[in-house]
Scaffold this active site. Sequence first.
Site, short mmCIF file in Angstrom:
data_model
loop_
_atom_site.label_atom_id
_atom_site.label_comp_id
_atom_site.label_asym_id
_atom_site.label_seq_id
_atom_site.Cartn_x
_atom_site.Cartn_y
_atom_site.Cartn_z
N ASP A 161 0.85 -1.18 0.00
CA ASP A 161 0.00 0.00 0.00
C ASP A 161 0.89 1.24 0.00
O ASP A 161 2.13 1.13 -0.05
CB ASP A 161 -0.96 0.01 1.20
CG ASP A 161 -2.33 0.56 0.82
OD1 ASP A 161 -2.40 1.75 0.45
OD2 ASP A 161 -3.32 -0.18 0.88
N HIS A 189 -2.80 3.15 -4.72
CA HIS A 189 -2.18 2.68 -3.47
C HIS A 189 -0.75 2.20 -3.73
O HIS A 189 -0.32 1.19 -3.18
CB HIS A 189 -3.03 1.58 -2.84
CG HIS A 189 -4.33 2.07 -2.26
ND1 HIS A 189 -4.40 2.69 -1.04
CD2 HIS A 189 -5.59 2.06 -2.75
CE1 HIS A 189 -5.65 3.03 -0.79
NE2 HIS A 189 -6.39 2.66 -1.83
N GLU A 231 -10.01 2.77 -5.11
CA GLU A 231 -9.60 4.14 -4.77
C GLU A 231 -8.43 4.61 -5.63
O GLU A 231 -7.35 4.92 -5.14
CB GLU A 231 -9.25 4.22 -3.29
CG GLU A 231 -10.42 3.85 -2.37
CD GLU A 231 -10.06 3.75 -0.91
OE1 GLU A 231 -10.94 3.99 -0.05
OE2 GLU A 231 -8.89 3.43 -0.60
#
Length: 469
Positions: free
Chosen positions: A131, A206, A270
């Site tokens: 991440d 990410h 995201e």
Amino acid sequence: MPDPIALVPLPRSVIWSAGTWETTDPWDGLSVGLSEELPRTEYTLSISPSGASLTAGSEAALADGRNTFAQIVTGAGGSIPCVTIADSPKYAWRGLHLDVSRHFLPVEEVETMIDALALHRLNVLHLHLTDDQGWRIEIKGYPRLTEIGARRTRTVVGRHGEMAEGLEFDETVHEGSYTQEELRGLVEYARRRGVMIVPEVDLPGHMQAAIAAYPQLGNVPDRELEVRQVWGISDHVLGVSDEAFDFVRDVLTQVAEIFPAPYVHIGGDEVPRGEWERSSAARSRMNEWGLTRVSEIQGRFTQFASEVLAESGKRVLAWDEVLETHLPDDTVIMNWRSPAGVTEAVSRGFQTIVATSDLLYFDHYQADPEEEPLAIGGLTTVKDVYTGRLLPKKITEEQERLVLGIQGQLWSEYLPDAEQVQYMAFPRVCALAERAWGSPEQSWDDFEERLRAHLPRLDAFGIRYRPLD
């Protein structure tokens, strides 16, 4: 007769009988075998005064039976009640997601979680390895991923919004990563307990930790970044260069070799599009690929990842944002944003795992935030997990057959160590296991009574759980 030992999850059929099996070594007295007469997912366990016998339709069902036997003998002393159990799960995927990227966990702590999953007949550990805040897996040919990407020089203190002003940091280095050999060891440790490890490498978003290690992977190759020190979503995503796609190929190929599971999770959640929108290289690539919308770049990454993993006999698993672009037909969707996402995924014919945040995010508070450790927000009690609706009301039987299973999530922004991970996981994971297994439905009061009797097993395994209210 009354239930002398509370089992969680509750098997489909449990018949207790009079008498006990007196033994100081129950595992030595357990006979085990496979039977073609049983369905592949089913096991039968019989304990009589003279010993114990376990028969199953497959190795996976045999592991489930062993894990049930482990519950029965844990804390039983030398006197084990006699019982006959016939059992099989409702769902093939009974999982827990563990984020080791935001806060690293040593191998032995991951092993403890694997033991706890096995005890509850959960059979998937979804290991979130990368991440913005940390890259935790060794990749041959990319040493800086763990030299730089696995090292965060400081971490924001407390919960914060999007504003950068006034933030406090702990000024403490946080680092850690797993070698490929350590991960192979974890895979084998889990396999022996009936648990499959499914790795996640989150892309194309990410990715700040990877871009901090190798700036040429990003959209501004001459810009140097640090591993992200705050939570939230980074704007820095993979660029569209050949080098970035070669990196994806190298990473996924090595990950597929380490983990024998038939799935690799590629994240897909995201993904900000701002850098692509501002990038002349991205516009050129879109023309080359025949794309008309910037959002389609993510679909290009998903398609590429699917092709790479298919070469290793793997299928792509991804968060539900990938539904917003064209997908390969064999993509498996992990739904997290809303229950409606389950309906969309199965109505489009995709196999789906229910991981919806309203009930299955175990980084939420478990009780009054004023009396609990800092968490990301929300409120999800054990009762919520046990009683809440997990599948949409309007779903056909054919669509429900596309639901592979259920999974709880432990995101670790506010889980700095193993003690806090376990506190947030249990006993909510016990309720998750009950739902994922498809145990005979009981009232909350009946389940709570059984759960209270089960908690000493967590004590025996050294699990530091939150006490029931």
